[in-house]
Design an enzyme around this catalytic site. Structure first.
Site, PDB file in Angstrom:
ATOM      1  N   ASP A 159       0.841  -1.203   0.000  1.00 24.81           N
ATOM      2  CA  ASP A 159       0.000   0.000   0.000  1.00 24.81           C
ATOM      3  C   ASP A 159       0.876   1.254   0.000  1.00 24.81           C
ATOM      4  OD1 ASP A 159      -2.379  -1.691   0.428  1.00 24.81           O
ATOM      5  OD2 ASP A 159      -1.435  -2.059   2.361  1.00 24.81           O
ATOM      6  N   HIS A 187      -4.531  -3.314   6.553  1.00 22.11           N
ATOM      7  CA  HIS A 187      -4.338  -3.611   5.128  1.00 22.11           C
ATOM      8  C   HIS A 187      -5.687  -4.069   4.576  1.00 22.11           C
ATOM      9  CE1 HIS A 187      -3.017  -5.073   1.326  1.00 22.11           C
ATOM     10  NE2 HIS A 187      -3.525  -6.252   1.599  1.00 22.11           N
TER      11      HIS A 187
HETATM   12  P1  NAI Z   1      -2.134 -18.320  -3.805  1.00 21.46           P
HETATM   13  O1  NAI Z   1      -3.485 -18.903  -3.600  1.00 21.46           O
HETATM   14  O2  NAI Z   1      -1.542 -18.284  -5.168  1.00 21.46           O
HETATM   15  O3  NAI Z   1      -1.099 -19.100  -2.866  1.00 21.46           O
HETATM   16  C1  NAI Z   1      -1.347 -19.390  -1.529  1.00 21.46           C
HETATM   17  C2  NAI Z   1      -0.585 -20.655  -1.203  1.00 21.46           C
HETATM   18  O4  NAI Z   1      -0.689 -20.874   0.198  1.00 21.46           O
HETATM   19  C3  NAI Z   1      -1.134 -21.898  -1.898  1.00 21.46           C
HETATM   20  O5  NAI Z   1      -0.077 -22.551  -2.590  1.00 21.46           O
HETATM   21  C4  NAI Z   1      -1.652 -22.751  -0.732  1.00 21.46           C
HETATM   22  O6  NAI Z   1      -1.492 -24.143  -0.960  1.00 21.46           O
HETATM   23  C5  NAI Z   1      -0.772 -22.259   0.406  1.00 21.46           C
HETATM   24  N1  NAI Z   1      -1.302 -22.520   1.744  1.00 21.46           N
HETATM   25  C6  NAI Z   1      -2.587 -22.526   2.170  1.00 21.46           C
HETATM   26  N2  NAI Z   1      -2.650 -22.877   3.452  1.00 21.46           N
HETATM   27  C7  NAI Z   1      -1.401 -23.095   3.865  1.00 21.46           C
HETATM   28  C8  NAI Z   1      -0.837 -23.509   5.106  1.00 21.46           C
HETATM   29  N3  NAI Z   1      -1.593 -23.780   6.160  1.00 21.46           N
HETATM   30  N4  NAI Z   1       0.512 -23.624   5.178  1.00 21.46           N
HETATM   31  C9  NAI Z   1       1.283 -23.386   4.101  1.00 21.46           C
HETATM   32  N5  NAI Z   1       0.799 -23.024   2.916  1.00 21.46           N
HETATM   33  C10 NAI Z   1      -0.522 -22.875   2.791  1.00 21.46           C
HETATM   34  O7  NAI Z   1      -2.198 -16.880  -3.149  1.00 21.46           O
HETATM   35  P2  NAI Z   1      -1.191 -15.641  -3.368  1.00 21.46           P
HETATM   36  O8  NAI Z   1      -1.650 -14.846  -4.517  1.00 21.46           O
HETATM   37  O9  NAI Z   1       0.202 -16.136  -3.339  1.00 21.46           O
HETATM   38  O10 NAI Z   1      -1.513 -14.778  -2.067  1.00 21.46           O
HETATM   39  C11 NAI Z   1      -1.211 -15.252  -0.768  1.00 21.46           C
HETATM   40  C12 NAI Z   1      -1.850 -14.375   0.277  1.00 21.46           C
HETATM   41  O11 NAI Z   1      -1.309 -13.067   0.248  1.00 21.46           O
HETATM   42  C13 NAI Z   1      -3.359 -14.190   0.139  1.00 21.46           C
HETATM   43  O12 NAI Z   1      -3.936 -14.311   1.426  1.00 21.46           O
HETATM   44  C14 NAI Z   1      -3.498 -12.787  -0.375  1.00 21.46           C
HETATM   45  O13 NAI Z   1      -4.734 -12.220  -0.003  1.00 21.46           O
HETATM   46  C15 NAI Z   1      -2.361 -12.118   0.359  1.00 21.46           C
HETATM   47  N6  NAI Z   1      -1.916 -10.845  -0.197  1.00 21.46           N
HETATM   48  C16 NAI Z   1      -1.546  -9.856   0.698  1.00 21.46           C
HETATM   49  C17 NAI Z   1      -1.097  -8.648   0.271  1.00 21.46           C
HETATM   50  C18 NAI Z   1      -0.702  -7.594   1.264  1.00 21.46           C
HETATM   51  O14 NAI Z   1      -0.445  -6.477   0.807  1.00 21.46           O
HETATM   52  N7  NAI Z   1      -0.644  -7.820   2.562  1.00 21.46           N
HETATM   53  C19 NAI Z   1      -0.999  -8.352  -1.156  1.00 21.46           C
HETATM   54  C20 NAI Z   1      -1.360  -9.435  -2.027  1.00 21.46           C
HETATM   55  C21 NAI Z   1      -1.819 -10.636  -1.539  1.00 21.46           C
END
Ligand code: NAI
Length: 328
Positions: A159, A187
């Site tokens: 952000d 966030h």
């Molecule tokens: P994604 O769905 O591509 O990947 C998430 C991964 O986490 C998947 O491979 C899944 O198998 C794994 N996962 C689920 N539960 C798990 C556990 N208990 N232990 C280990 N791994 C586990 O999602 P992406 O795009 O990589 O985003 C990840 C997170 O980041 C989301 O929650 C998204 O909302 C968040 N995010 C936060 C931002 C921020 O500014 N704080 C910005 C963009 C995304």
């Protein structure tokens, strides 16, 4: 050279993980003098995909990468962790209520907090990226009583970077000329990107813009809703920019902020600026020697006060909800 730093990345097979791991391996997380060992955590169904990424990491022939281990068990993944990037989380699916979302994430961040408590190195630093990041960080922190509370942080750097880029674009300057921006609060769409203390080429940014309407009707909503704009355009949520922000957050935490500037981090409130103590909220911070301090003494006018309070209210509601669910 130094001993390798253990970096644990959860959600390693996800889209942020894919953008993040290669930059860690190339030395951008900690610096070009610091070798790293990667410890990847995934759910069992995604371990194979993580192994595939590990093959590619090997093919990167990164001189600073001294090992990659893959786990589906949090206790093992966090054993000896120095830097933990908690990216994996349960996304909100259609029709899911906030309570369900918080509960599902409690099922992830509670055991990870316990694993950090059990195995982390003394200097451990945790960055929670997975949403709802601030409250997930609070849950993990609550289950790691032996780790100093301030080591649990949540990512609002994306952000911050977004706000910096939008402001630079508006004023036709380079992003590097924009300093002292602040993201306050959660966030989420309630976050408040504050330009009233920001500087552009040494001048006050709000004065340089001189357009309250742009600030209220364009800048603030654009930054706060940028995630949705990316999804709309890309058909997938921000990934490389999120990974980039995670790199920035940890790099600055470890290596220090530049003189005359600060960054935004979601950190446990000490009560500064009327933000209730304990909640993990975004503040302007400076960092030095691996620790951070909230920038004090900023004057908060009525407009900013209202915006900060609204986002903080959302955070206290999330905290109360996870308390009710017995997650903290
Ligand atoms: P994604 O769905 O591509 O990947 C998430 C991964 O986490 C998947 O491979 C899944 O198998 C794994 N996962 C689920 N539960 C798990 C556990 N208990 N232990 C280990 N791994 C586990 O999602 P992406 O795009 O990589 O985003 C990840 C997170 O980041 C989301 O929650 C998204 O909302 C968040 N995010 C936060 C931002 C921020 O500014 N704080 C910005 C963009 C995304």
């Amino acid at each position: 050279t130094q001993a390798p730093v253990n970096v644990t990345v959860t959600g390693a097979a996800g889209q942020i993980g894919y953008a993040l791991l290669f930059r860690i391996a190339s030395g951008q997380l900690l610096g070009q003098d610091t070798p790293v060992k990667l410890r990847l955590l995934e759910i069992p169904q995604a371990v194979k995909a993580a192994e595939g990424t590990a093959l590619e990491l090997e093919d990167g022939a990164f001189p600073l990468l001294q090992g990659i281990d893959i786990f589906d068990d949090a206790t093992k993944a966090f054993d000896g962790v120095n830097v933990g990037l908690l990216v994996g989380a349960r996304p909100r699916t259609k029709g899911m209520e906030r309570g369900d979302l918080l509960e599902a994430n409690g099922g992830i961040f509670k055991p990870q907090g316990e694993a950090i408590n059990a195995g982390a190195a003394d200097d451990v630093k945790i960055l929670v990226v997975g949403n709802p990041a601030n409250t997930n960080a609070l849950i993990a922190q609550a289950h790691a009583p032996d780790v100093p509370k301030e080591r649990f942080t949540a990512m609002t750097r994306l952000d911050h970077n977004r706000a910096q880029a939008q402001l630079a674009k508006k004023l036709g300057v380079n992003v590097a000329d924009v300093k002292k921006l602040t993201i306050w609060g959660n966030h989420s769409a309630t976050q408040y990107p504050d330009i009233f203390h920001a500087e552009v080429g040494g001048k006050n940014a709000a004065e340089a813009v001189g357009d309250q309407k742009w600030l209220e009707d364009e800048f603030i909503p654009r930054v706060a809703k940028r995630g949705a704009e990316i999804i709309e355009a890309r058909g997938a949520s921000s990934a490389a920019s999120a990974a980039n922000a995670a790199i920035d957050h940890v790099y600055d935490w470890v290596n220090g902020t530049a003189e005359g500037d600060w960054v935004s981090m979601g950190i446990p409130s000490d009560g500064s600026y009327g933000v209730p103590e304990g909640i993990i909220s975004s503040f302007p911070v400076t960092t030095k020697n691996g620790s951070y301090e909230i920038v004090q003494g900023l004057e908060i006018d009525e407009f900013s006060r209202g915006k900060i309070d609204a986002s903080v209210r959302e955070l206290t509601e999330e905290r109360d909800a996870v308390k009710q669910l017995g997650l903290i």
